[in-house]
Design an enzyme around this catalytic site. Structure first.
Site, PDB file in Angstrom:
ATOM      1  CG  ASP A 133       0.636  -3.011  -6.576  1.00  0.00           C
ATOM      2  OD1 ASP A 133       1.875  -2.926  -6.719  1.00  0.00           O
ATOM      3  OD2 ASP A 133       0.087  -3.114  -5.465  1.00  0.00           O
ATOM      4  CD  GLU A 314       8.692   4.533  -3.125  1.00  0.00           C
ATOM      5  OE1 GLU A 314       7.622   4.467  -3.773  1.00  0.00           O
ATOM      6  OE2 GLU A 314       9.243   3.539  -2.618  1.00  0.00           O
TER       7      GLU A 314
END
Length: 499
Positions: A133, A314
């Site tokens: 996801d 990230e």
């Protein structure tokens, strides 16, 4: 339900629901022990800790349609990689490292001036879509590949990377999770918790690991990577080892190469559009265990078992942003990605380890005094590439069983340093010599090899004696034949001339 039936059910689901499945879990990429609100306003908790109620079917399908719109399917991604490879075949190749649970190939694209060939150059890998996801990484990596293809020999940074580094790009480690819109793979396993862990005996059995995990582990055995980065979504920070703690508490847990990892993470963060301006993370970087501990993570395993310096990046606050934002996210991360890969060629210590007898390559271990971490020179070319923080003094030590250790103190500047080692055997071979071919005239520091085959000293002496005997015998035969011919000529009758 048996394993076979389960896989069959998942396969049918994959074929029939390309864009419909579970709503993406709203935990951040590494699986933090906290809840948060995503861009759609949905509040959730961490993956695998507590369950949540699904939205109504109608809302569920609408959200999946919205999220998937504009993103590549697995088939689209494979096609795009093959088209790109044909367009840049002189500097790229594609290959697979295995298959997912549902049989989707894990495609990798390599960029280099001699793709697929072993060279005395460092190797870097990017891994995207570790969590199904979090699809931003797979899209950004394809944009990176296209940029390199378009700018080789035009942009100095693209040219430097392709000429001096072997860059491997795996856009999707978890293609099943992407299609199913789940964090884990088709077996509902978080792949970033599936690697062997240094603190706790989990994931020890190879057969119990997921095929995607096995593929990564086998990949590192076949290819020696100097550094790497995995791309995640849900935050904006460069994360470095260690990821876990022995007491399971949240606190800074520095690995032996903490300074080097901080340097790498800061290089990415400062090159990013706004990562270094983070109000949550000082300088836009964080030690994994200080953020929140995880176990069975990929980056720690890379460092411990592969000597590969891996960061967890990230790259997007939103785990699944609208597709129209991808070009902006790419521009924000572009220089960070390029500078991180280029640092392998622009900084650190590089060289070869050779034997003083005949100049044969040695797959020796390289360590730094005061740093409890070693890397290994390659098996065939004996080249090594050691990442270090510029501007400091280091004592580099080369060790190999059967050879005397050798160390050299260096002051590492802002640019890369070339440092070769020539090790002496602990028991020198008789008849051995030091070849003048060890250092080529062009001074590239890569070393050369004499043409003489590697033969132990005692065998070499026997060979010399044998050659002398053969030469004497051949001389005797030649002289005997010459004398015999002269004798025959002297006894033959002379013919008279006839007019």
């Amino acid at each position: 339900m048996t394993t076979t039936k389960k896989k069959l059910t998942l396969s049918l689901l994959l074929l029939s629901l390309q864009f419909f499945s579970h709503f993406p879990l709203p935990s951040i990429a590494r699986g933090a022990g906290r809840s948060f609100t995503n861009s759609s306003g949905f509040v959730g908790s961490i993956y695998g800790v507590s369950k949540r109620k699904l939205l109504k079917d109608e809302e569920h399908f609408q959200n999946l349609d919205r999220l998937a719109h504009g993103y590549m399917t697995n088939a689209d991604l494979e096609k795009a990689m093959k088209v790109l490879n044909r367009r840049c075949s002189s500097i790229s190749r594609i290959y697979t490292i295995g298959k997912s649970v549902l049989g989707v190939p894990l495609w990798v694209m390599e960029f280099a001036d001699n793709p697929g060939e072993e060279e005395a150059e460092p190797a870097f890998k990017f891994v995207g879509n570790v969590h199904g996801d979090e699809p931003v990484g797979r899209e950004i990596l394809l944009l990176l590949a296209n940029w390199l293809c378009d700018n080789y020999k035009k942009d100095p940074l693209a040219t430097l990377i392709i000429d001096n580094v072997h860059l491997h790009i795996l856009p999707s480690m978890n293609p099943d999770g992407y299609t199913l819109r789940t964090r884990g793979n088709a077996n509902e396993i978080d792949l970033n918790r599936d690697f062997p862990d240094q603190f706790f005996p989990i994931n020890e059995e190879m057969d119990a690991r997921q095929p995607e995990t096995k593929a990564i582990m086998s990949w590192l055995k076949e290819q020696q990577f100097t550094a790497s980065a995995s791309l995640h979504g849900g935050a904006l920070v460069a994360n470095f080892p260690w990821d876990g703690t022995e007491d399971k508490k949240t606190h800074y847990n520095a690995c032996p190469d903490d300074k080097t990892f901080r340097y790498m993470a800061s290089l990415y963060s400062r090159s990013h559009y706004n990562m270094s301006l983070s109000k949550e993370f000082i300088g836009g970087i964080t030690n994994g265990a200080l953020w929140y501990p995880i176990y069975g993570g990929m980056q720690d395993w890379n460092y411990i078992h592969g000597g590969c310096f891996e960061l967890t990046l990230e790259i997007s606050d939103d785990k699944w942003p609208p597709a129209k934002e991808l070009s902006t996210i790419w521009e924000y991360n572009k220089m960070g990605m390029l500078n991180l890969v280029a640092s392998l060629a622009k900084t650190g210590v590089h060289g070869k380890v050779l034997s003083s007898d005949y100049g044969r390559p040695l797959s020796a271990f390289l360590s730094i005094k005061g740093i409890n971490s070693t890397i290994k020179a390659s098996e065939t070319l004996a080249d090594y590439h050691r990442l270090l923080v510029p501007g400091e003094v280091y004592e580099v030590i080369a060790t190999k069983h059967g050879y005397k250790n050798k160390s050299t103190q260096i002051l590492l500047g802002e640019e890369a340093m070339s440092l070769d080692f020539i090790l002496d055997p602990t028991i020198p071979h008789q008849g051995s010599f030091k070849s003048s071919c060890l250092y080529p005239a062009d001074g590239d520091g890569m070393g050369g090899f004499p043409l003489l085959e590697i033969v132990p000293g005692s065998q070499l002496q026997v060979l010399y004696v044998t050659l002398v005997i053969i030469l004497v015998f051949l001389f005797f035969l030649i002289m005997r034949r010459v004398l015999s011919r002269k004798h025959r000529q002297s006894v033959l009758p002379q013919r008279s001339n006839i007019a």
